[in-house]
Design an enzyme around this catalytic site. Structure first.
Site, PDB file in Angstrom:
ATOM      1  N   LYS A 289      90.720   7.370  61.746  1.00  0.00           N
ATOM      2  CA  LYS A 289      90.420   7.891  63.345  1.00  0.00           C
ATOM      3  C   LYS A 289      91.306   9.113  63.494  1.00  0.00           C
ATOM      4  CE  LYS A 289      88.886   4.101  66.332  1.00  0.00           C
ATOM      5  NZ  LYS A 289      89.252   3.106  67.574  1.00  0.00           N
ATOM      6  N   GLU A 374      83.188 -10.286  75.019  1.00  0.00           N
ATOM      7  CA  GLU A 374      83.495 -10.636  76.442  1.00  0.00           C
ATOM      8  C   GLU A 374      83.019 -12.077  76.515  1.00  0.00           C
ATOM      9  OE1 GLU A 374      82.675  -6.198  75.918  1.00  0.00           O
ATOM     10  OE2 GLU A 374      81.478  -8.105  75.097  1.00  0.00           O
ATOM     11  N   ARG A 402      78.533  -8.906  80.639  1.00  0.00           N
ATOM     12  CA  ARG A 402      77.938  -9.240  79.498  1.00  0.00           C
ATOM     13  C   ARG A 402      78.495 -10.482  79.270  1.00  0.00           C
ATOM     14  NH1 ARG A 402      79.252  -5.360  74.336  1.00  0.00           N
ATOM     15  NH2 ARG A 402      76.989  -5.795  74.284  1.00  0.00           N
TER      16      ARG A 402
END
Length: 635
Positions: A289, A374, A402
């Site tokens: 990243k 979630e 979700r």
């Protein structure tokens, strides 16, 4: 000419300027691709230093994006990007380079892939772990229609931990479809460091010789089942000794990797080898990243999402305003944990965004980041509550959607003592419709046993969190993104009385019933109309006595909420008045029955008719001409 476009005139990006679409990219020689990568990274940093956006993830996949478009034939071949944070390089290479100066701005480029924006954006994303399922659907459709095309899903190592991703992998492994899944491992969380041996091994395992021997051996041994089984096990164990792909092989994928995601030669060669193989296959790519920009490499979390910054130093512009609601929550959580050792904090991979960094440092044994899961986060909290622990779930409004079944079935139905700190409620600005918290009041208030609160300021947020925690049952506190109006926050752990609103201004004819963030706008409008204003605080239980009293003394009740009108807080008021058979006129103001696209929050609320002019006009249209006090001016 924009600042970004003016840099093109200076010839700063000679190769990148020649690439408008992937067909242009294919005209380059392979030895030119590393230079294109360097230019694209420089362009990303330059652009996002002006606009803000998601930086670190895009920098990490520059090489992979170039290699994919170099090898495959888009848009006929389909690419599906998971979440979309990593899709900026894809946008730049597919006809939108000169539009990047308006990234995430009103009427500008979306920060996520959007089907309406480009034929190259095959699937709209914003939530995690959807890419494999969507790509599998595309591959199945191609087979059904007799069309030959390649379908590629690019998913990160965090997103592949989501339940949807595993469901799709399980399904895909049992289907004979042309699907390539690229696992972008950018946190070293799955693999050991890569090197020349692993890159060479990936080339070998994806090449024609290995594939021919592998498939030919299967055919030759098909009539000798015992020997065939033995050879299959031997192949699996040999591969398992040198790579972490056994799980994917068991799911039915031909696993290749891990390879260095910044080695262009290896990327291109491996993709070219894997392209004709067919069937479900998975390429494991290790990237970094923030690659190529030192500040982002050093702290990819900070540079995941950036405001405008100085590209030379990496220093970001300070966000205006006071203390954020997120930090109010984080402070309260730490103070509460020091007083009550029953409290446990849970987040689905949003430690920084939800304000849990300090808590995780000071109370590591009582902090659980469950990853991008979630549904599991909510059910995990329910299990804790069954045993007398008091869990607090820190989650964004858009992500709680979700886990709606788990909220209903696992928490609310059992009336378990779980506190939900619901961040990013209402409009969220540049992240747009995919991340807006537009529906939580509607989907939460219909559930039995559930208390629903909406604070109007920072101090009220802290007190409501304590109210929710002390309530012996499930409770939600929903608060907006960013800073509040600047109210001083009291120390201590002081709850509010349950279900009681607050009269903030007395007037005549019109009464504003404001829920949460809309209180300041209600007070502003009331000054122009000499109206009454009530800070309702609670959506459920509603302060019924207060509403009925106002209905008896005013000509018009105006409900204000930063939530869709359908089924929201205003609907709760309507239902109360209908049940009481009270004839007062009611005007419900909130978000319209449409998705509101990216813009500043003020622009979004203006488009929804929730600015001062919109509120005054709506009252006038409903009640007829009303006297407006112009001395206060219009903001």
């Amino acid at each position: 000419m924009s600042k970004i476009e003016s840099t093109f005139a200076a010839g700063r990006y000679p190769l990148l300027e020649s690439i408008d679409y992937p067909t242009d990219l294919k005209r380059l020689d392979s030895y030119q691709l590393p230079q294109l990568s360097a230019e694209l990274r420089d362009f990303l940093v330059d652009t996002l230093s002006r606009t803000g956006g998601h930086l670190a993830a895009g920098l990490g996949v520059v090489d992979l994006t170039i290699a994919l478009h170099y090898v495959f034939d888009t848009p006929e071949d389909r690419f599906v990007w998971d979440v979309g944070h990593q899709a900026y390089p894809h946008k730049i290479l597919t006809g939108r380079r000169k539009l990047m100066s308006a990234l995430r701005q009103k009427d500008g480029l979306s920060g996520f892939p959007r089907r309406e924006e480009s034929a190259y954006d095959t699937f709209g994303t914003g939530h995690s772990s959807t890419s494999i399922g969507a790509a599998l659907g595309m591959a199945a459709a191609a087979k059904q229609k007799g069309e030959h095309r390649h379908v590629v899903a690019v998913i990160g190592d965090a997103a592949i931990g989501g339940g949807m991703a595993f469901e799709a992998l399980n399904h895909a492994g049992a289907m004979d479809l042309d699907l390539l899944v690229i696992l972008n491992d950018n946190d070293m969380s799955i693999s050991a460091p890569v090197g020349a041996v692993r890159n060479h091994l990936a080339r070998v395992l994806s090449g024609k010789l290995y594939t021919t021997v592998r498939e030919g051996g299967k055919s030759a041994l098909s009539n000798l089942p015992h020997l065939s089984e033995l050879m299959g096990r031997a192949e699996e164990h040999v591969k398992g000794m040198v790579m972490p792909g056994t799980l994917f092989e068991e799911l039915g994928f031909n696993y290749i990797g891990p390879i260095d995601g910044h080695d262009m030669d290896t990327l291109v060669t491996t993709l070219e080898n894997m392209k004709p193989l067919g069937g479900p296959r998975l390429l494991h790519v290790v990237t970094k990243k923030g690659k190529g920009y030192k500040p982002a490499e050093g702290d990819p979390c900070v540079y995941h999402g950036v405001t405008p910054f100085n590209p030379e130093t990496g220093k970001m512009d300070k966000k205006p305003g006071g203390k954020s609601y997120t930090s109010i929550f984080g402070d309260w959580l730490c103070d509460l944990a020091a007083e009550d050792d029953r409290m446990i904090a849970i987040t689905p991979a949003m430690c920084e965004g939800s304000g849990l960094v300090e808590f995780s440092r000071h109370f590591p044994d009582r902090y659980y980041d469950v990853g991008i899961a979630e549904q599991h986060a909510v059910t995990f909290a329910a299990g804790l509550a069954c045993e007398g622990v008091k869990p607090v779930v820190a989650i964004y409004s858009t992500f709680l959607q979700r886990a709606y079944d788990q909220l209903i079935h696992d928490v609310v139905l059992q009336n378990l003592d779980v506190t939900f700190a619901v961040d990013r409620a209402g409009q969220v600005g540049a992240d747009g419709a995919t991340h807006a918290g537009s529906f939580d009041l509607s989907y939460a208030r219909v559930l039995p046993n559930l208390v629903v609160m909406a604070p109007a300021d920072e101090n009220e947020c802290r007190r409501m969190l304590q109210t929710a925690y002390e309530h012996e049952g499930p409770a939600i506190v929903r608060y907006p993104r960013g800073a509040g109006p600047g109210v001083v926050v009291e120390e201590g752990l002081n709850p509010l009385p349950l279900g009681k609103g607050e009269l903030r201004r007395e007037g005549s004819r019109v009464a504003f019933l404001a829920f949460g963030s809309m209180l300041a706008r209600a007070l502003d409008a009331a000054e122009h109309l000499d109206a009454t204003v009530v800070n309702m605080r609670f959506v459920k239980p509603l302060d019924e006595a207060l509403v009925l009293r106002l209905a008896g003394s005013h000509d018009l009740l105006v409900t204000l909420e930063e939530n869709v009108v359908q089924g929201g807080a205003g609907s709760a008021v309507n239902e109360l008045l209908l049940h009481a058979r009270h004839p007062v006129q009611v005007l419900n103001l909130g978000l319209p029955d449409q998705f509101i696209e990216q813009a500043s929050v003020d622009e979004q609320l203006r488009d929804a008719g929730l600015d001062l002019d919109g509120i005054l006009s709506a009252v006038s249209d409903t009640l007829g001409p009303v006297k407006v006090n112009l001395e206060h001016g219009r903001s």
